[in-house]
Design a protein around this motif. Structure first.
Motif, mmCIF file in Angstrom:
data_model
loop_
_atom_site.group_PDB
_atom_site.id
_atom_site.type_symbol
_atom_site.label_atom_id
_atom_site.label_comp_id
_atom_site.label_asym_id
_atom_site.label_seq_id
_atom_site.Cartn_x
_atom_site.Cartn_y
_atom_site.Cartn_z
ATOM 1 N N ASP A 84 -58.282 -19.163 79.654
ATOM 2 C CA ASP A 84 -57.796 -19.421 81.014
ATOM 3 C C ASP A 84 -57.461 -20.905 81.120
ATOM 4 O OD1 ASP A 84 -57.167 -19.263 83.688
ATOM 5 O OD2 ASP A 84 -59.254 -19.154 84.374
ATOM 6 N N THR A 85 -56.377 -21.283 80.437
ATOM 7 C CA THR A 85 -56.008 -22.692 80.349
ATOM 8 C C THR A 85 -54.892 -23.071 81.311
ATOM 9 O OG1 THR A 85 -54.488 -22.181 78.533
ATOM 10 C CG2 THR A 85 -56.731 -22.824 77.940
ATOM 11 N N GLY A 86 -54.399 -22.100 82.082
ATOM 12 C CA GLY A 86 -53.295 -22.387 82.994
ATOM 13 C C GLY A 86 -51.957 -22.053 82.372
ATOM 14 N N SER A 87 -50.955 -21.937 83.222
ATOM 15 C CA SER A 87 -49.634 -21.516 82.752
ATOM 16 C C SER A 87 -48.918 -22.645 82.032
ATOM 17 C CB SER A 87 -48.785 -21.030 83.926
ATOM 18 O OG SER A 87 -48.675 -22.030 84.911
ATOM 19 N N GLY A 88 -48.044 -22.280 81.114
ATOM 20 C CA GLY A 88 -47.251 -23.235 80.353
ATOM 21 C C GLY A 88 -45.779 -22.914 80.461
ATOM 22 N N PRO A 89 -44.939 -23.582 79.674
ATOM 23 C CA PRO A 89 -43.483 -23.420 79.796
ATOM 24 C C PRO A 89 -42.993 -21.994 79.555
ATOM 25 C CG PRO A 89 -44.021 -25.360 78.486
ATOM 26 C CD PRO A 89 -45.301 -24.631 78.695
ATOM 27 N N GLY A 90 -43.671 -21.232 78.708
ATOM 28 C CA GLY A 90 -43.169 -19.905 78.377
ATOM 29 C C GLY A 90 -43.855 -18.767 79.097
ATOM 30 N N THR A 91 -44.733 -19.083 80.052
ATOM 31 C CA THR A 91 -45.562 -18.019 80.619
ATOM 32 C C THR A 91 -44.786 -17.084 81.538
ATOM 33 O OG1 THR A 91 -46.321 -19.610 82.283
ATOM 34 C CG2 THR A 91 -47.750 -19.218 80.398
ATOM 35 N N ASP A 92 -43.764 -17.569 82.225
ATOM 36 C CA ASP A 92 -43.005 -16.671 83.092
ATOM 37 C C ASP A 92 -42.369 -15.545 82.280
ATOM 38 O OD1 ASP A 92 -43.584 -17.962 85.464
ATOM 39 O OD2 ASP A 92 -41.807 -19.248 85.391
ATOM 40 N N ALA A 93 -41.761 -15.898 81.153
ATOM 41 C CA ALA A 93 -41.141 -14.885 80.313
ATOM 42 C C ALA A 93 -42.186 -13.931 79.746
ATOM 43 C CB ALA A 93 -40.346 -15.547 79.187
ATOM 44 N N ASP A 94 -43.329 -14.456 79.324
ATOM 45 C CA ASP A 94 -44.345 -13.571 78.773
ATOM 46 C C ASP A 94 -44.899 -12.647 79.854
ATOM 47 O OD1 ASP A 94 -45.774 -12.820 76.349
ATOM 48 O OD2 ASP A 94 -47.563 -13.458 77.432
ATOM 49 N N LEU A 95 -45.050 -13.154 81.076
ATOM 50 C CA LEU A 95 -45.496 -12.294 82.167
ATOM 51 C C LEU A 95 -44.480 -11.179 82.407
ATOM 52 C CD1 LEU A 95 -47.519 -11.640 84.391
ATOM 53 C CD2 LEU A 95 -46.299 -13.253 85.877
ATOM 54 N N GLY A 96 -43.197 -11.486 82.336
ATOM 55 C CA GLY A 96 -42.183 -10.453 82.473
ATOM 56 C C GLY A 96 -42.329 -9.363 81.426
ATOM 57 N N ARG A 97 -42.574 -9.766 80.189
ATOM 58 C CA ARG A 97 -42.750 -8.783 79.117
ATOM 59 C C ARG A 97 -44.011 -7.949 79.333
ATOM 60 N NH1 ARG A 97 -40.519 -13.233 76.110
ATOM 61 N NH2 ARG A 97 -42.590 -14.139 75.814
ATOM 62 N N VAL A 98 -45.088 -8.607 79.763
ATOM 63 C CA VAL A 98 -46.359 -7.914 79.983
ATOM 64 C C VAL A 98 -46.230 -6.890 81.107
ATOM 65 C CG1 VAL A 98 -48.690 -8.265 80.908
ATOM 66 C CG2 VAL A 98 -47.873 -9.677 79.021
ATOM 67 N N VAL A 99 -45.627 -7.278 82.226
ATOM 68 C CA VAL A 99 -45.513 -6.362 83.364
ATOM 69 C C VAL A 99 -44.567 -5.211 83.023
ATOM 70 C CG1 VAL A 99 -44.865 -6.167 85.795
ATOM 71 C CG2 VAL A 99 -46.105 -8.180 85.006
ATOM 72 N N ALA A 100 -43.505 -5.490 82.274
ATOM 73 C CA ALA A 100 -42.615 -4.415 81.836
ATOM 74 C C ALA A 100 -43.367 -3.409 80.968
ATOM 75 C CB ALA A 100 -41.429 -4.996 81.081
ATOM 76 N N ARG A 101 -44.237 -3.906 80.094
ATOM 77 C CA ARG A 101 -45.033 -3.024 79.239
ATOM 78 C C ARG A 101 -45.975 -2.162 80.092
ATOM 79 N NH1 ARG A 101 -47.470 -6.909 75.896
ATOM 80 N NH2 ARG A 101 -45.356 -7.259 75.137
ATOM 81 N N LEU A 102 -46.609 -2.785 81.080
ATOM 82 C CA LEU A 102 -47.491 -2.052 81.988
ATOM 83 C C LEU A 102 -46.725 -0.951 82.715
ATOM 84 C CD1 LEU A 102 -50.279 -1.921 83.536
ATOM 85 C CD2 LEU A 102 -49.223 -3.466 85.202
ATOM 86 N N HIS A 103 -45.580 -1.306 83.266
ATOM 87 C CA HIS A 103 -44.807 -0.361 84.074
ATOM 88 C C HIS A 103 -44.145 0.730 83.240
ATOM 89 C CE1 HIS A 103 -44.363 -3.415 87.612
ATOM 90 N NE2 HIS A 103 -45.580 -2.909 87.507
ATOM 91 N N ALA A 104 -44.054 0.527 81.939
ATOM 92 C CA ALA A 104 -43.482 1.568 81.084
ATOM 93 C C ALA A 104 -44.391 2.786 81.002
ATOM 94 C CB ALA A 104 -43.221 1.014 79.682
ATOM 95 N N ALA A 105 -45.699 2.593 81.270
ATOM 96 C CA ALA A 105 -46.626 3.726 81.300
ATOM 97 C C ALA A 105 -46.363 4.543 82.554
ATOM 98 C CB ALA A 105 -48.068 3.227 81.287
ATOM 99 N N GLU A 106 -46.258 5.835 82.404
ATOM 100 C CA GLU A 106 -45.799 6.691 83.500
ATOM 101 C C GLU A 106 -46.792 7.800 83.773
ATOM 102 O OE1 GLU A 106 -41.829 9.415 84.379
ATOM 103 O OE2 GLU A 106 -41.711 7.659 83.059
ATOM 104 N N GLY A 107 -47.051 8.032 85.044
ATOM 105 C CA GLY A 107 -47.875 9.165 85.452
ATOM 106 C C GLY A 107 -47.013 10.343 85.872
ATOM 107 N N GLU A 108 -47.664 11.431 86.228
ATOM 108 C CA GLU A 108 -46.931 12.621 86.659
ATOM 109 C C GLU A 108 -46.695 12.628 88.164
ATOM 110 O OE1 GLU A 108 -48.952 16.072 85.263
ATOM 111 O OE2 GLU A 108 -48.660 15.568 83.137
ATOM 112 N N ARG A 109 -47.561 11.932 88.918
ATOM 113 C CA ARG A 109 -47.474 11.932 90.369
ATOM 114 C C ARG A 109 -47.813 10.535 90.872
ATOM 115 N NH1 ARG A 109 -51.204 16.495 92.696
ATOM 116 N NH2 ARG A 109 -49.657 16.569 94.372
ATOM 117 N N TYR A 110 -47.775 10.355 92.182
ATOM 118 C CA TYR A 110 -48.102 9.072 92.809
ATOM 119 C C TYR A 110 -49.563 9.086 93.251
ATOM 120 C CZ TYR A 110 -43.058 9.243 92.915
ATOM 121 O OH TYR A 110 -41.742 9.400 92.547
ATOM 122 N N GLY A 111 -50.281 8.018 92.913
ATOM 123 C CA GLY A 111 -51.679 7.913 93.307
ATOM 124 C C GLY A 111 -52.573 7.629 92.113
#
Length: 268
Positions: A84-111
């Motif tokens: 937990d050293t704080g954000s750096g120059p490349g963290t915005d792009a890495d966060l984009g990749r991480v959240v895209a990976r998270l959102h790629a997981a799909e459920g069958e319904r909402y909730g």
């Protein structure tokens, strides 16, 4: 604090050497432990530690970084310490990749398979197949008994019109559920972990709206995550309204202006 630390060490079966309070923790107690075997860990309370452990496991299963659960019971969650050293120059792009990976997981319904909570504010997660109906009932109208009547009427008008404003069946992505900057840890130019989740399956734009509630990531995030869906800007205030309502109920009238602002932007 000491009782929490001792309980966590007992769960691990290791003597406790030192306990230090951690910053944050408006809704839960959080302690950094140094154990007798030299390891460090984080112990925290919460509305449902065992459910939070399942949420962290679901995040990790997508390939997105999350702290490993070292021990858990009905009172305490014990987690590995992450950089937990704080954000750096490349963290915005890495966060984009991480959240895209998270959102790629799909459920069958909402909730989600269980309800959850932010402190005393319940998060209703009963499964649904109609996204506007889910958002209206589980995220907006559920607050009606805690708000001034004029605002309740505006929220009711918005809820009645969600079928015209939100997609009926967006892809049910795995959501972090409380994705603001304080729940993202960084180590160098990389995201080291997503923490304090309130997971469920829903429209991916919910997490993206939350990321811009108190500031927003830089352009590197969007370049890595992907282009916005058509109409995302019009839906954003509807999705931001839920965390604004939660903050008002948790922390008081200082958030009323935020709630009213999102309603106004949404045209109700």
């Amino acid at each position: 604090m000491r009782d929490l630390a001792r309980h966590a060490a007992d769960l691990l079966g290791v003597p406790l050497a030192e306990a230090r309070p951690m910053a944050g923790g408006d809704l839960s107690q959080c302690v950094r432990l140094r154990l007798g075997d030299g390891r460090e860990a984080v112990a925290k309370t919460g509305p449902a530690p065992q459910e939070e452990a399942r949420m962290l496991a679901a995040i990790a299963a997508t390939g997105a970084p999350a702290p490993a659960v070292l021990a858990v019971d009905e009172m305490v969650l014990v987690l590995e310490c992450l950089p937990d050293t704080g954000s750096g120059p490349g963290t915005d792009a890495d966060l984009g990749r991480v959240v895209a990976r998270l959102h790629a997981a799909e459920g069958e319904r909402y909730g989600w398979h269980a309800d959850y909570a932010f402190g005393p504010v319940a998060i209703e997660n009963a499964w649904g197949d109609d996204w506007p109906a889910f958002w209206g009932s589980r995220r907006l109208l559920c607050h009606a008994g805690h708000l001034p009547i004029p605002l309740v009427r505006r929220i009711e008008r918005l809820a009645d019109d969600l079928g015209n404003r939100l997609p009926k069946r967006p892809r049910p992505a795995l959501l972090h559920g409380d994705l603001w900057s304080g729940n993202v840890l960084y180590g160098g130019d990389r995201v080291s972990g997503l923490i304090d989740p309130a997971c469920y399956h829903g429209h991916a734009e919910v997490d993206l709206a939350m990321l811009s509630l108190f500031g927003r990531p830089g352009p590197g995030f969007r370049a890595a995550y992907g282009a916005p869906e058509p109409g995302a800007a019009e839906r954003a205030p509807i999705y931001k309204l839920w965390p604004a309502l939660v903050h008002w109920r948790l922390f008081g009238d200082g958030y009323r202006g935020m709630v009213e602002g999102f309603l106004e932007t949404a045209g109700v």
